[in-house]
Design an enzyme around this catalytic site. Structure first.
Site, PDB file in Angstrom:
ATOM      1  N   GLN A  55      -7.624  -1.778  -2.034  1.00 53.77           N
ATOM      2  CA  GLN A  55      -8.166  -2.837  -2.883  1.00 53.77           C
ATOM      3  C   GLN A  55      -9.160  -3.696  -2.117  1.00 53.77           C
ATOM      4  O   GLN A  55      -9.853  -4.517  -2.701  1.00 53.77           O
ATOM      5  CB  GLN A  55      -7.034  -3.688  -3.468  1.00 53.77           C
TER       6      GLN A  55
ATOM      7  N   CYS B 168      -4.378  -5.987  -6.940  1.00 50.80           N
ATOM      8  CA  CYS B 168      -3.182  -5.133  -6.894  1.00 50.80           C
ATOM      9  C   CYS B 168      -2.690  -4.798  -8.296  1.00 50.80           C
ATOM     10  O   CYS B 168      -2.262  -3.675  -8.561  1.00 50.80           O
ATOM     11  CB  CYS B 168      -2.079  -5.818  -6.097  1.00 50.80           C
TER      12      CYS B 168
ATOM     13  N   HIS C  32       3.203  -9.465  -5.669  1.00 51.12           N
ATOM     14  CA  HIS C  32       2.371  -8.292  -5.374  1.00 51.12           C
ATOM     15  C   HIS C  32       2.756  -7.165  -6.328  1.00 51.12           C
ATOM     16  O   HIS C  32       3.933  -6.935  -6.581  1.00 51.12           O
ATOM     17  CB  HIS C  32       2.565  -7.870  -3.916  1.00 51.12           C
TER      18      HIS C  32
ATOM     19  N   ASN D 235       1.495   1.596  -2.068  1.00 51.48           N
ATOM     20  CA  ASN D 235       0.757   0.335  -1.999  1.00 51.48           C
ATOM     21  C   ASN D 235      -0.749   0.613  -2.108  1.00 51.48           C
ATOM     22  O   ASN D 235      -1.172   1.782  -2.132  1.00 51.48           O
ATOM     23  CB  ASN D 235       1.107  -0.355  -0.666  1.00 51.48           C
TER      24      ASN D 235
END
Ligand SMILES: *[C@@H]1O[C@H](CO)[C@@H](O)[C@H](O)[C@H]1NC(C)=O
Ligand SMILES: *[C@@H]1O[C@H](CO)[C@@H](O)[C@H](O)[C@H]1NC(C)=O
Ligand SMILES: *[C@@H]1O[C@H](CO)[C@@H](O)[C@H](O)[C@H]1NC(C)=O
Ligand SMILES: *[C@@H]1O[C@H](CO)[C@@H](O)[C@H](O)[C@H]1NC(C)=O
Ligand SMILES: *[C@@H]1O[C@H](CO)[C@@H](O)[C@H](O)[C@H]1NC(C)=O
Ligand SMILES: *[C@@H]1O[C@H](CO)[C@@H](O)[C@H](O)[C@H]1NC(C)=O
Ligand SMILES: *[C@@H]1O[C@H](CO)[C@@H](O)[C@H](O)[C@H]1NC(C)=O
Length: 538
Positions: free
Chosen positions: A332, A338, A478, A500
């Site tokens: 990102q 996110c 997150h 992630n």
């Protein structure tokens, strides 16, 4: 040959065959450039007017999607929000001692290596090789200067892994229209849109310029410190000695924390990564969502998923990455997006399971088009998966990544129905229980989740099963993608497998395992998935 001719001949030889002098950069310039991170497939057009004598700089990204003004008195940033632009005033003016963002490295210690070609131009090339003693791998920097005009053409950096991991970096800056000693006359005149600009509590100023901090190599030194290795590995550059000192102190504090942690824990490991010169506060402000933002609710009821298959008839482990339903780890960058990566991750899985065809979908489409008065989004300053589903439903679809690539800044909404790749019918939340989430992982696919990531242990996680005793199960900041579960080999400790969006530099090749126990860090608190319409553009 007469004596004077001989002198001229010797002088001629000297000038003809001595190396050219590396260019020095003026205190005032205009330059347009393309900044690329080829491995993350990010290419950012940048136009800069730089005046270090008056302490003014304007940086334009993507021809005006974002503009940064570093002015003698105050700093401003203009952002694009779907159809509008908004001007924010930086609440912390760096007016007196601000360091402008330079676009060229200092070449004074580089080596001339001869003539080469960049973008078709004949160039003089300077090289800087950084080779830490005792290691075979090096970082290699090349700077190309036009042979005839002495203008900058390209800056290229290849960084190999040295000590901390197995990664490889490449950064490229292609320079266009360089004008020394001159700036655009109106460059530092604030546009009217900034007349009444105020700061916004949720806006993080200057995210984009963080990219340029990676670009200049450190000077050689005989006694390499760990901090030198760190700077080399991640191509970190600090604008001045003061900042360098501060970053070094933060780095060693983090390094100490990581070492002590690793001595005290056997079940998980921390490691130095690209966040190691940041404090937890900076990490929070750049990489995480403001608390509460992910849990802002839409003002209507969302359907809850009902698990059907009993836990006892489900497998003891699952890995959707292995099963081909998950895209490679993305980055990102410095955009607080996110929530868009989580949303797109779950859509990619649903599309693959419905069509048997894996395609990557567009995060940028989600970031640009989720602004809606009733369902607020702040683009790179954050939003939530639910607002993203709502926006995609309202808009009628989402495009593929190839048609709408990632920019890492907020842009105008450019969704075109002709390029619709999939549409959303509705979306579901999953009851907050381990059993329900395991059932849904098996019957639905990868799932969008949020969790509490606001901990140094998460910042530096590099392997093992993550535990954080101070984690919250409700205060989430997150968004990520839940892709599986299992039991850790040896200890048989139950874990969740999570993808992630902080690049493969972070975590275990971009993934983490987290304890599947007592809703660790809120993993099962906010789980959702969309339902795709069966009308795919294949
Ligand atoms: C910019 O100005 C400051 C203060 O005058 C000076 O210390 C610094 O070296 C200058 N930087 C460049 C790149 O010219
Ligand atoms: C666009 O700007 C107008 C006026 O400032 C504002 O009322 C509106 O909410 C903005 N629209 C979006 C999508 O931000
Ligand atoms: C600016 O820098 C000078 C010299 O480093 C320092 O003495 C002064 O306190 C700084 N001013 C501010 C406002 O930070
Ligand atoms: C460096 O390369 C040499 C020869 O290829 C090899 O023998 C040596 O083990 C390498 N050293 C390291 C630290 O990788
Ligand atoms: C700017 O702010 C002033 C005072 O709050 C207000 O009177 C004026 O209408 C505002 N101008 C614009 C363009 O919004
Ligand atoms: C999941 O599958 C991927 C792809 O095969 C593999 O690289 C990874 O190690 C697996 N993760 C776990 C925890 O099994
Ligand atoms: C905002 O999103 C909702 C839900 O998709 C939609 O019904 C509404 O029309 C949208 N409003 C605007 C102004 O786009």
């Amino acid at each position: 040959m007469k004596f004077t001719s001989l002198i001229f001949f010797v002088l001629f030889l000297f000038f003809a065959f001595s190396d050219p002098v590396p260019p020095t950069w003026p205190e005032i310039y205009h330059v347009d450039l393309l900044f690329s991170l080829p491995y993350a497939n990010i290419h950012i057009p940048v136009s800069t007017d730089y005046d270090n004598t008056t302490n003014n700089e304007r940086i334009i990204y993507y021809s005006g999607l974002t503009l940064d003004y570093y002015l003698t008195v105050d700093n401003y940033e203009i952002w694009t929000t779907q159809t509008n632009q908004t001007c924010y005033k930086n609440p912390e003016p760096h007016a007196v001692n601000q360091t402008l963002v330079g676009m060229f490295p200092d070449l004074s210690t580089w080596t001339y290596i001869g003539v080469g070609v960049a973008r078709g131009f004949k160039c003089n090339v300077w090289e800087y090789i950084y080779q830490p003693p005792g290691y075979n791998k090096t970082n290699v920097y090349h700077f190309y200067v036009d042979f005839n005009t002495n203008s900058p053409v390209q800056y290229h950096m290849l960084g190999y892994d040295i000590v901390f991991g197995s990664h490889f970096d490449e950064y490229v800056m292609d320079y266009y229209s360089y004008i020394p000693n001159q700036v655009n006359p109106n460059a530092f005149v604030l546009p009217a849109i900034c007349n009444n600009a105020s700061s916004h509590p949720e806006h993080k100023f200057g995210r984009n310029s963080l990219h340029f901090k990676k670009l200049t190599p450190l000077k050689s030194s005989n006694s390499e410190t760990l901090f030198d290795l760190f700077k080399s590995k991640y191509s970190k550059n600090y604008p001045n000695e003061k900042e360098q000192q501060e970053r070094q102190e933060i780095f060693y504090n983090n390094y100490r924390y990581i070492n002590e942690f690793n001595q005290e824990h056997t079940d998980m490991t921390l490691g130095v990564n690209h966040f190691a010169d940041m404090t937890i506060e900076e990490f929070r402000s750049v990489m995480l969502m403001p608390k509460g933002m992910l849990q802002r609710k839409v003002n209507h009821k969302i359907e809850e998923y009902e698990p059907r298959i009993p836990t006892s008839s489900l497998p003891t482990n699952l890995n959707w990455t292995e099963l081909g339903a998950v895209s490679p780890v993305k980055d990102q960058a410095f955009c607080g997006s996110c929530w868009a990566f989580s949303t797109v991750g779950v859509i990619e899985g649903q599309y693959y399971l419905a069509t048997g065809n894996f395609k990557q979908f567009s995060e940028q489409n989600v970031i640009d088009c989720s602004w809606n008065a009733t369902h607020p989004s702040y683009g790179c300053d954050g939003s939530s998966q639910e607002f993203a589903y709502e926006a995609l439903m309202g808009m009628g679809g989402i495009e593929f990544e190839d048609d709408y690539p990632y920019l890492s800044v907020t842009g105008y909404c450019g969704y075109t129905p002709e390029k619709r790749a999939a549409s959303l019918l509705t979306y579901y939340t999953i009851p907050n229980s381990e059993e329900a989430v395991i059932e849904a992982l098996n019957t639905i696919g990868p799932l969008a989740i949020s969790y509490d990531a606001d901990h140094e242990s998460m910042m530096f996680y590099s392997g093992g099963v993550y535990h954080e005793p101070t984690c919250s199960t409700t205060n989430l900041d997150h968004a990520v993608l839940l892709v599986g579960y299992g039991n850790y080999p040896g200890t048989e400790e139950p874990y969740w497998l999570v993808k992630n969006s902080w690049s493969t530099h972070w975590g275990y090749y971009g993934y983490f395992l987290i304890a599947r126990k007592d809703n660790m860090c809120g993993i099962t608190t906010d789980v959702t998935f969309p339902v795709l319409e069966r009308n795919f553009a294949l």
